[in-house]
Design a protein around this motif. Structure first.
Motif, PDB file in Angstrom:
ATOM      1  N   ILE A  90       0.978  -1.255   0.027  1.00 44.52           N
ATOM      2  CA  ILE A  90       0.098  -0.047  -0.029  1.00 44.52           C
ATOM      3  C   ILE A  90       0.966   1.408  -0.095  1.00 44.52           C
ATOM      4  O   ILE A  90       1.988   1.205   0.470  1.00 44.52           O
ATOM      5  N   ASP A  91       0.500   2.151  -0.692  1.00 46.14           N
ATOM      6  CA  ASP A  91       1.149   3.486  -0.955  1.00 46.14           C
ATOM      7  C   ASP A  91       1.609   4.226   0.438  1.00 46.14           C
ATOM      8  O   ASP A  91       2.706   5.066   0.571  1.00 46.14           O
ATOM      9  N   GLY A  92       0.646   4.094   1.213  1.00 44.60           N
ATOM     10  CA  GLY A  92       1.076   4.649   2.702  1.00 44.60           C
ATOM     11  C   GLY A  92       2.418   4.456   3.165  1.00 44.60           C
ATOM     12  O   GLY A  92       2.996   5.173   3.866  1.00 44.60           O
ATOM     13  N   TRP A  93       2.581   3.234   3.041  1.00 44.61           N
ATOM     14  CA  TRP A  93       3.843   2.503   3.470  1.00 44.61           C
ATOM     15  C   TRP A  93       5.007   3.134   2.759  1.00 44.61           C
ATOM     16  O   TRP A  93       6.095   3.552   3.287  1.00 44.61           O
ATOM     17  N   ARG A  94       4.891   3.079   1.502  1.00 49.04           N
ATOM     18  CA  ARG A  94       5.810   3.464   0.579  1.00 49.04           C
ATOM     19  C   ARG A  94       6.377   4.652   0.798  1.00 49.04           C
ATOM     20  O   ARG A  94       7.580   5.132   0.906  1.00 49.04           O
ATOM     21  N   TYR A  95       5.225   5.444   1.002  1.00 51.56           N
ATOM     22  CA  TYR A  95       5.762   7.097   1.075  1.00 51.56           C
ATOM     23  C   TYR A  95       6.082   7.425   2.660  1.00 51.56           C
ATOM     24  O   TYR A  95       7.046   8.037   2.753  1.00 51.56           O
ATOM     25  N   ALA A  96       5.706   6.578   3.589  1.00 55.42           N
ATOM     26  CA  ALA A  96       6.142   7.055   4.873  1.00 55.42           C
ATOM     27  C   ALA A  96       7.374   6.558   5.257  1.00 55.42           C
ATOM     28  O   ALA A  96       8.041   6.950   6.043  1.00 55.42           O
ATOM     29  N   LEU A  97       7.755   5.374   4.694  1.00 55.70           N
ATOM     30  CA  LEU A  97       8.985   4.714   5.269  1.00 55.70           C
ATOM     31  C   LEU A  97      10.133   5.125   4.344  1.00 55.70           C
ATOM     32  O   LEU A  97      11.545   4.940   4.783  1.00 55.70           O
ATOM     33  N   ALA A  98       9.964   5.499   3.172  1.00 60.51           N
ATOM     34  CA  ALA A  98      11.272   6.108   2.350  1.00 60.51           C
ATOM     35  C   ALA A  98      11.941   7.040   3.261  1.00 60.51           C
ATOM     36  O   ALA A  98      11.538   8.199   3.608  1.00 60.51           O
ATOM     37  N   GLY A  99      13.124   6.835   3.290  1.00 61.96           N
ATOM     38  CA  GLY A  99      14.139   7.883   4.071  1.00 61.96           C
ATOM     39  C   GLY A  99      14.036   7.674   5.558  1.00 61.96           C
ATOM     40  O   GLY A  99      14.824   8.140   6.126  1.00 61.96           O
ATOM     41  N   LYS A 100      13.588   6.898   6.112  1.00 59.67           N
ATOM     42  CA  LYS A 100      13.604   6.254   7.535  1.00 59.67           C
ATOM     43  C   LYS A 100      14.828   5.313   7.628  1.00 59.67           C
ATOM     44  O   LYS A 100      15.471   4.635   6.549  1.00 59.67           O
ATOM     45  N   LYS A 101      15.239   5.272   8.850  1.00 58.36           N
ATOM     46  CA  LYS A 101      16.473   4.382   9.084  1.00 58.36           C
ATOM     47  C   LYS A 101      15.969   3.125   9.892  1.00 58.36           C
ATOM     48  O   LYS A 101      15.030   2.976  10.651  1.00 58.36           O
ATOM     49  N   VAL A 102      17.133   1.844   9.690  1.00 58.02           N
ATOM     50  CA  VAL A 102      16.991   0.672  10.210  1.00 58.02           C
ATOM     51  C   VAL A 102      16.771   0.992  11.734  1.00 58.02           C
ATOM     52  O   VAL A 102      17.987   1.909  12.215  1.00 58.02           O
ATOM     53  N   GLY A 103      16.303   0.468  12.702  1.00 57.02           N
ATOM     54  CA  GLY A 103      16.216   0.597  13.991  1.00 57.02           C
ATOM     55  C   GLY A 103      15.263   1.623  14.498  1.00 57.02           C
ATOM     56  O   GLY A 103      15.103   1.780  15.634  1.00 57.02           O
ATOM     57  N   SER A 104      14.442   2.257  13.385  1.00 56.22           N
ATOM     58  CA  SER A 104      13.361   3.157  13.858  1.00 56.22           C
ATOM     59  C   SER A 104      11.971   2.247  14.271  1.00 56.22           C
ATOM     60  O   SER A 104      11.624   1.822  13.303  1.00 56.22           O
ATOM     61  N   ARG A 105      11.186   2.963  15.149  1.00 58.55           N
ATOM     62  CA  ARG A 105       9.861   2.695  15.197  1.00 58.55           C
ATOM     63  C   ARG A 105       9.039   3.934  14.505  1.00 58.55           C
ATOM     64  O   ARG A 105       9.492   5.002  15.091  1.00 58.55           O
ATOM     65  N   ILE A 106       8.249   3.769  13.605  1.00 56.35           N
ATOM     66  CA  ILE A 106       7.318   4.626  12.972  1.00 56.35           C
ATOM     67  C   ILE A 106       5.848   4.377  13.094  1.00 56.35           C
ATOM     68  O   ILE A 106       5.532   3.149  12.969  1.00 56.35           O
ATOM     69  N   GLU A 107       5.295   5.643  13.377  1.00 55.11           N
ATOM     70  CA  GLU A 107       3.970   5.462  13.606  1.00 55.11           C
ATOM     71  C   GLU A 107       3.217   6.038  12.202  1.00 55.11           C
ATOM     72  O   GLU A 107       3.583   7.166  12.004  1.00 55.11           O
TER      73      GLU A 107
END
Length: 334
Positions: free
Chosen positions: A132-149
């Motif tokens: 789903i696109d919400g994941w694709r846009y939200a997670l790009a640029g984030k770092k491994v070891g992160s928790r994202i809401e």
């Protein structure tokens, strides 16, 4: 049978990209996996950092979270918050990710899916048409070891049709908590422990871990008549089962002459191999990978009766009766 994440389309589990069985040409066909909702077009959607529900328990990275119901009306935009900042590699577009997650409905707080209870993180490509696109846009640029809401509006989730089987309506905003465990790209290699290669009757394989092609030296002797599957680099992950697929780097050579007929190392892509489907193509490779640990580089020597036998793919270096030599970096199990 492994359970597929609700983030993916409902397609048969065996239909993943099958590289490593062909005529020497790269198999770039896709699995048929696509988001259940609509696919957004460029430019990326606007993102905001509120409102988002509170995480009331399981607040540490890697713990199953408990998330409150949404506070009031959700934003019509994609809401993204880094709850815990990691320091690992940055996730890029078209990279593969391995992540644990929990998903619930904004209005009711009903959990419709989570990977923590299954103890099997999601492994999926962060690409248009894959999830789903919400994941694709939200997670790009984030770092491994992160928790994202994330709060995903319907147009970036499952669209106006929703996902009735999961109790998701077409106007539901979805809330996810995602723990980014690992990321893989075309330069990824396994980092397992080197294992002695002392049998002069078997090929030797280089142990470089830079994502480039490991050199394979095939001895000028008769090939083994039985299947050989052995570690070159031994990882410490779970053992691959016959019901899974693996995300990997690989190369395939013929024993006579050591010519390569297919590979992903250095090609700018990774491969997904379904063990069950490979059983119908190159049975020896499927058997050679089953039971091996994730994080390992494996040497598999496939005799003709477990390979292509008398019906090789046309136009390539694989001939009737060819013994096949594979090296596979098992990056993740899916």
């Amino acid at each position: 049978m492994r359970r597929r994440s609700l983030l993916l389309a409902a397609v048969p589990a065996g239909l993943v990209t099958l590289a490593g069985c062909g005529d020497g040409k790269s198999d770039s066909s896709k699995a048929g996996v696509s988001p259940s909702g609509s696919v957004s077009a460029a430019p990326p959607p606007k993102t905001v950092d509120a409102p988002l529900p509170a995480i009331t328990a399981g607040t540490k990275f890697g713990e199953k979270p408990v998330v409150a119901k949404g506070p009031g009306e959700p934003s019509k935009n994609l809401a993204v918050k880094t709850v815990i900042a990691g320091s690992g590699r940055t996730v890029g577009e078209n990279y593969f990710i391995r992540a644990d997650y929990l998903g619930q409905i904004w209005d009711t707080g009903k959990v419709f899916d989570n990977s923590y209870d299954r103890k099997q993180p999601l492994v999926m490509q962060l690409a248009q048409g894959s999830l789903i696109d919400g994941w694709r846009y939200a997670l790009a640029g984030k770092k491994v070891g992160s928790r994202i809401e994330i709060a995903v509006p319907p147009n970036l989730g499952y669209g106006p049709s929703g996902y009735p089987k999961a109790g998701i309506k077409g106007d539901d905003t979805l809330v996810f908590v995602v723990d980014l465990l690992e990321v893989y790209d075309s330069k990824s290699s396994v980092k397992g422990k080197p294992v002695a290669q002392s049998d002069p009757a078997l090929p030797t394989v280089a142990t470089n871990t830079d994502g480039m092609v490991p050199k394979v030296t095939v001895p000028r002797t008769a090939p083994p008549k039985k299947l050989v599957s052995t570690y070159v680099l031994e990882g410490d992950g779970p053992e691959v089962t016959a019901e899974q697929a693996v995300l990997c780097q690989f190369q395939g050579l013929v024993w006579d002459g050591g010519k390569t007929f297919q590979r992903t190392y250095g090609s700018g892509r990774l491969s997904q191999i379904s063990i069950a489907r490979m059983q119908q193509v190159v049975k020896g490779l499927a058997e050679g990978l089953t039971g091996k640990k994730v994080g390992s580089r494996v040497l598999v020597v496939v005799p003709p009766d477990l390979g292509y036998g008398d019906t090789p793919p046309g136009g390539g270096v694989v001939k009737k009766g060819s013994t096949l030599v594979y090296t596979v970096d098992i990056l993740a199990a899916m």
